[in-house]
Scaffold this motif. Sequence first.
Motif, PDB file in Angstrom:
ATOM      1  N   LYS A 461      43.244  63.457 123.061  1.00  0.00           N
ATOM      2  CA  LYS A 461      43.389  64.544 122.649  1.00  0.00           C
ATOM      3  C   LYS A 461      43.250  64.013 120.921  1.00  0.00           C
ATOM      4  CE  LYS A 461      44.896  68.667 120.763  1.00  0.00           C
ATOM      5  NZ  LYS A 461      44.194  69.675 120.736  1.00  0.00           N
ATOM      6  N   ALA A 462      43.878  62.707 121.195  1.00  0.00           N
ATOM      7  CA  ALA A 462      43.896  61.549 120.062  1.00  0.00           C
ATOM      8  C   ALA A 462      42.074  62.117 119.254  1.00  0.00           C
ATOM      9  CB  ALA A 462      44.035  60.284 120.394  1.00  0.00           C
ATOM     10  N   LYS A 463      41.142  61.207 120.657  1.00  0.00           N
ATOM     11  CA  LYS A 463      39.991  61.517 119.942  1.00  0.00           C
ATOM     12  C   LYS A 463      39.337  62.504 119.092  1.00  0.00           C
ATOM     13  CE  LYS A 463      39.062  58.269 124.121  1.00  0.00           C
ATOM     14  NZ  LYS A 463      38.363  57.140 124.719  1.00  0.00           N
ATOM     15  N   GLN A 464      39.813  63.191 120.023  1.00  0.00           N
ATOM     16  CA  GLN A 464      39.257  64.670 118.997  1.00  0.00           C
ATOM     17  C   GLN A 464      39.976  65.204 117.804  1.00  0.00           C
ATOM     18  OE1 GLN A 464      39.848  68.153 121.704  1.00  0.00           O
ATOM     19  NE2 GLN A 464      39.512  67.372 123.486  1.00  0.00           N
ATOM     20  N   LEU A 465      41.187  64.888 117.667  1.00  0.00           N
ATOM     21  CA  LEU A 465      41.692  64.751 116.153  1.00  0.00           C
ATOM     22  C   LEU A 465      41.366  63.870 115.837  1.00  0.00           C
ATOM     23  CD1 LEU A 465      46.062  65.610 117.381  1.00  0.00           C
ATOM     24  CD2 LEU A 465      43.244  66.984 116.740  1.00  0.00           C
ATOM     25  N   LEU A 466      40.657  62.267 115.757  1.00  0.00           N
ATOM     26  CA  LEU A 466      40.622  61.278 114.863  1.00  0.00           C
ATOM     27  C   LEU A 466      38.868  61.737 114.624  1.00  0.00           C
ATOM     28  CD1 LEU A 466      41.283  58.442 116.893  1.00  0.00           C
ATOM     29  CD2 LEU A 466      41.922  58.957 114.907  1.00  0.00           C
ATOM     30  N   ALA A 467      38.546  62.336 114.818  1.00  0.00           N
ATOM     31  CA  ALA A 467      36.921  63.070 114.154  1.00  0.00           C
ATOM     32  C   ALA A 467      37.286  63.722 113.221  1.00  0.00           C
ATOM     33  CB  ALA A 467      35.992  64.060 115.245  1.00  0.00           C
ATOM     34  N   ASP A 468      38.760  64.400 113.070  1.00  0.00           N
ATOM     35  CA  ASP A 468      38.328  64.881 112.285  1.00  0.00           C
ATOM     36  C   ASP A 468      39.319  63.776 111.153  1.00  0.00           C
ATOM     37  OD1 ASP A 468      39.006  66.505 109.933  1.00  0.00           O
ATOM     38  OD2 ASP A 468      40.933  67.837 110.513  1.00  0.00           O
ATOM     39  N   PRO A 469      38.528  63.470 109.209  1.00  0.00           N
ATOM     40  CA  PRO A 469      38.808  62.972 108.246  1.00  0.00           C
ATOM     41  C   PRO A 469      40.656  63.080 107.930  1.00  0.00           C
ATOM     42  CG  PRO A 469      36.940  63.728 107.734  1.00  0.00           C
ATOM     43  CD  PRO A 469      37.353  64.396 109.429  1.00  0.00           C
ATOM     44  N   GLU A 470      40.104  64.571 107.676  1.00  0.00           N
ATOM     45  CA  GLU A 470      41.570  65.738 106.939  1.00  0.00           C
ATOM     46  C   GLU A 470      42.594  64.972 107.375  1.00  0.00           C
ATOM     47  OE1 GLU A 470      41.138  66.182 103.801  1.00  0.00           O
ATOM     48  OE2 GLU A 470      38.882  66.400 104.147  1.00  0.00           O
ATOM     49  N   LYS A 471      42.987  64.248 109.108  1.00  0.00           N
ATOM     50  CA  LYS A 471      44.096  64.105 109.996  1.00  0.00           C
ATOM     51  C   LYS A 471      44.184  62.732 109.783  1.00  0.00           C
ATOM     52  CE  LYS A 471      45.776  67.712 112.830  1.00  0.00           C
ATOM     53  NZ  LYS A 471      46.987  68.512 112.898  1.00  0.00           N
ATOM     54  N   PHE A 492      46.525  53.681 122.287  1.00  0.00           N
ATOM     55  CA  PHE A 492      45.633  53.979 122.007  1.00  0.00           C
ATOM     56  C   PHE A 492      44.190  52.556 122.444  1.00  0.00           C
ATOM     57  CE2 PHE A 492      41.276  54.854 119.918  1.00  0.00           C
ATOM     58  CZ  PHE A 492      41.058  56.237 119.959  1.00  0.00           C
ATOM     59  N   LYS A 493      44.953  51.535 121.390  1.00  0.00           N
ATOM     60  CA  LYS A 493      43.884  50.462 121.572  1.00  0.00           C
ATOM     61  C   LYS A 493      43.800  50.002 123.375  1.00  0.00           C
ATOM     62  CE  LYS A 493      43.194  45.608 119.785  1.00  0.00           C
ATOM     63  NZ  LYS A 493      43.181  44.914 118.514  1.00  0.00           N
ATOM     64  N   ARG A 494      45.466  49.457 124.096  1.00  0.00           N
ATOM     65  CA  ARG A 494      44.435  49.363 125.459  1.00  0.00           C
ATOM     66  C   ARG A 494      43.947  49.981 126.344  1.00  0.00           C
ATOM     67  NH1 ARG A 494      48.849  46.865 129.021  1.00  0.00           N
ATOM     68  NH2 ARG A 494      49.924  45.590 127.316  1.00  0.00           N
ATOM     69  N   GLN A 495      44.095  51.937 125.607  1.00  0.00           N
ATOM     70  CA  GLN A 495      43.678  52.538 126.797  1.00  0.00           C
ATOM     71  C   GLN A 495      41.610  52.710 126.213  1.00  0.00           C
ATOM     72  OE1 GLN A 495      45.660  53.889 129.106  1.00  0.00           O
ATOM     73  NE2 GLN A 495      43.942  55.224 129.156  1.00  0.00           N
ATOM     74  N   THR A 496      41.613  52.389 125.122  1.00  0.00           N
ATOM     75  CA  THR A 496      39.243  52.288 124.610  1.00  0.00           C
ATOM     76  C   THR A 496      39.418  50.429 123.871  1.00  0.00           C
ATOM     77  OG1 THR A 496      40.514  52.725 121.877  1.00  0.00           O
ATOM     78  CG2 THR A 496      40.384  54.442 123.880  1.00  0.00           C
TER      79      THR A 496
END
Length: 511
Positions: A461-471, A492-496
């Motif tokens: 879900k975070a990956k999807q939201l990170l694609a929005d530069p306004e967030k 996030f860093k541990r996972q990606t």
Amino acid sequence: MISVLIVDDEEIERTSMSLILSKAFPKLEIKLAKNGKSAIEIANSFQPDLILMDIKMPGMNGLEAIKQIKQSQERTKFIMVTAYDTFAYAKEAIKLGATDYILKPSKVTEITATIGQVIEQIEAEQKEADARQLELINYERSKRVLETDMVTQLLFDHVHDVHVDMLMEMLNVSKTRESFVFVVLLPEGLESKYPALLRKIKQIDNVWVGALSGRHFPVIVFRNEQSFRAQAIAIVRQALPPADQQLEPGWSIGIGQVHQLMDEIKRSYQQGLIAGLDQTRANQYRFYEDLSLGQNSCDQLLEKYRTKDFFDHVRLGRWEEIQQRLTLLIQCFQKEDYPIQVVQQRMLEMVWLIGRILDEMDIKMTWASVTFQSQSYQQLSRELGLYLSQLKGNHARYIQSMERDSMHQIKHYIMQFSHEDISLDLLADKMGLSPIYISKMFKEKLGINYIEFLTECRIEKAKQLLADPEKSIKAITFDIGYHDPNYFSKVFKRQTGLSPKQYRVQIGLLG
């Protein structure tokens, strides 16, 4: 509602200012003080957000009143009200922390503009403080969920090292800190007392309280400067109802030994279960180290079996192995010519232990009322065998009914509500299963624990939201269910392999 205190030695000035503010800002709560001393007394009880302070007053002047009020009310803001010839005092007041000043006389529009700006500042600060308080409440709630789940993960072998270090860091606990476990058994039918007991025990520092399983729940205690026994007794006395109350039969607490590493804490839990087995010691607590285990080979064999293997055999439903071990124990006692009544008691304790373990899985059985009437070792073996056969059937039916579609439903629920505080207790309540059984099912069916699956859902879900530069990253943290941006970044860093910022750069480059 914002509260304002008007301080002026001239009644007409106080009244006029109150009328101006009431008309311009109808929602203000206003009180009046006629001098510096009166202002201090009223401020102590009224706790105003804003004080309009005259400087020149008989007795204690406005500057001295500010100094005393600010000692106990740092958040209160001050606007100085001064005449032209005391402007130098206003400058000194600004140095003391006054927000602004109003000259006497001034136009109504100038007064309301100055005060309006400060009111807006107070409202913004209050809104920010409320947001911080909400974040703190959510963070503390999240920590309590983590603590309860960590107890389950650590005590029942369902945790993976990949997340232990981060969870321990978030909970501010070292993996090498000494700890022990005690297990509370509630009287039958009084499981509803668990929330109240949870609140009482959580008032003590350095404890994690586990989920209720059947009628018992574990508590991990981290060592402090007290002796082990003194610390344990103090907490246990807080957990049990007061000694002067009429207690229902069935209360008991077993206390395991201290272990140096968190990886070893499961052994203390098993010891706590064993220590609390004696149903004749109702309303009592007992230390595992105080058990009289006997020095003969049969008692030593019994103690050796009452370890991890036995717990695993019961949870996995290996009833033939359990019966074989217990039969060998009966034969051993027979060779040692032990009284049949003593051997019956030993086997009864093993049945009670089986009952406690099955409680963890929500498999109901009347283990506390089980008795053996055998007059010989052979009869005891047969009686025990019949009872274990009954358990085998109950266990098999439970597993068959529980596994049907359960895993799919749990996964679907976590994916749908991953942004919320999802605990094993919550999942157990939603699915009608034991929290320990859900944790066990994740490990066996998916090869991961539920925290790892929940983390995967949140990171996707975070990956999807990170694609929005306004967030902002902070906003994304709360949107996906975390309450600490630093912790989210580490997960996030541990996972990606990338921090959230680095991930944004990467998808920007790819785009």
